[in-house]
Design a protein around this motif. Sequence first.
Motif, mmCIF file in Angstrom:
data_model
loop_
_atom_site.group_PDB
_atom_site.id
_atom_site.type_symbol
_atom_site.label_atom_id
_atom_site.label_comp_id
_atom_site.label_asym_id
_atom_site.label_seq_id
_atom_site.Cartn_x
_atom_site.Cartn_y
_atom_site.Cartn_z
ATOM 1 N N SER A 190 0.828 -1.203 0.000
ATOM 2 C CA SER A 190 0.000 0.000 0.000
ATOM 3 C C SER A 190 0.863 1.255 0.000
ATOM 4 N N ASN A 191 0.363 2.269 -0.707
ATOM 5 C CA ASN A 191 1.036 3.578 -0.822
ATOM 6 C C ASN A 191 2.427 3.478 -1.434
ATOM 7 N N LEU A 192 2.663 2.435 -2.193
ATOM 8 C CA LEU A 192 3.914 2.280 -2.933
ATOM 9 C C LEU A 192 3.615 2.549 -4.411
ATOM 10 N N PRO A 193 4.286 3.517 -5.041
ATOM 11 C CA PRO A 193 4.008 3.808 -6.455
ATOM 12 C C PRO A 193 4.326 2.606 -7.348
ATOM 13 N N ILE A 194 3.329 2.160 -8.085
ATOM 14 C CA ILE A 194 3.471 1.011 -8.972
ATOM 15 C C ILE A 194 2.786 1.330 -10.295
ATOM 16 N N TRP A 195 3.484 1.030 -11.384
ATOM 17 C CA TRP A 195 2.910 1.202 -12.727
ATOM 18 C C TRP A 195 2.848 -0.181 -13.374
ATOM 19 N N VAL A 196 1.632 -0.589 -13.716
ATOM 20 C CA VAL A 196 1.386 -1.916 -14.287
ATOM 21 C C VAL A 196 1.117 -1.768 -15.780
ATOM 22 N N PHE A 197 1.717 -2.669 -16.579
ATOM 23 C CA PHE A 197 1.504 -2.719 -18.026
ATOM 24 C C PHE A 197 1.009 -4.119 -18.408
ATOM 25 N N SER A 240 -1.447 0.820 -17.472
ATOM 26 C CA SER A 240 -1.489 0.934 -18.931
ATOM 27 C C SER A 240 -1.987 -0.398 -19.471
ATOM 28 N N ARG A 241 -3.251 -0.425 -19.836
ATOM 29 C CA ARG A 241 -3.901 -1.656 -20.320
ATOM 30 C C ARG A 241 -4.217 -1.481 -21.798
ATOM 31 N N TYR A 242 -3.502 -2.196 -22.632
ATOM 32 C CA TYR A 242 -3.637 -2.054 -24.075
ATOM 33 C C TYR A 242 -4.676 -3.040 -24.609
ATOM 34 N N ASN A 243 -5.487 -2.581 -25.556
ATOM 35 C CA ASN A 243 -6.444 -3.483 -26.205
ATOM 36 C C ASN A 243 -5.750 -4.420 -27.181
#
Length: 274
Positions: A190-197, A240-243
Amino acid sequence: MSSSELLSKPTHTTNTNVTSNTIDSPLKVVTDPQTYSALAYAPPNNNRKTPLILVLHGAGKNDKDILRDLADPYGEHAGLIPSLIASHTAPSNLLNNFCVLAPYSYGKSSFYEDPRKKILDFVDWAIRNQNTEDVLPFQFDPNRIILFGFSDGATVAIELLTTRRFSKGVICSYGYSGKSLPSTALQRLSNLPIWVFHSQDDVIFDVHNSDRLVQQLEMVNNNNNINNDNNNDKHIVQYSRYNRDPENLPARAKGHSMGITASKSSDLYDWMIQ
């Protein structure tokens, strides 16, 4: 997943060509005898405040010389940060602002086969030996280590992020298919910056793996922020969720490309430096 299945190799590629691609590379090989060898990079104005990106590759044969694998722009792990640096195609804000360490799981299909402590021991070795000419000839801020994981490396990265040893995480093509992470793990994330692709058409790891992860992270962050009357971290988790597969990989690996997409994203490095 092996990047040799992600990018089609040109028919003319040989070991000689690989050597010519990497001979002038700014990457250096460093080795902790107790854990891993790694490729290392430092920016031109390296100093003790430079953040470090720790790159965990995905699965592969991992049985070659490290430069002939991690740094090969047509090899198993093509398109990830080390190969972009080696081929002089990395974004400038990566090259100018970050140190990079990319350990290599030689003899194992991926880091998933190793104890998580082995990677943490490697990090400890790097902190102890930084700025030593013969061992690790650059320096970095041990409080600003950003974990970048692709595929199997992403699954391991989430586990490692629960240690709170890392300042941010980048999770590409996440592989854990369980319905939920343990509540203790979620609290530690929690409260940890995470970027998911992730890409919806990923034929290797289902996009719902990342959907569930992001949903759980957002829920625990929202709950904590409500309890703490803290509304400053609404965007602590990015997705970032790509179609469709932006890299247009062949059918056998369609959509399993987020390590490549993230590695060449200038926006990602701007986010890391914040």
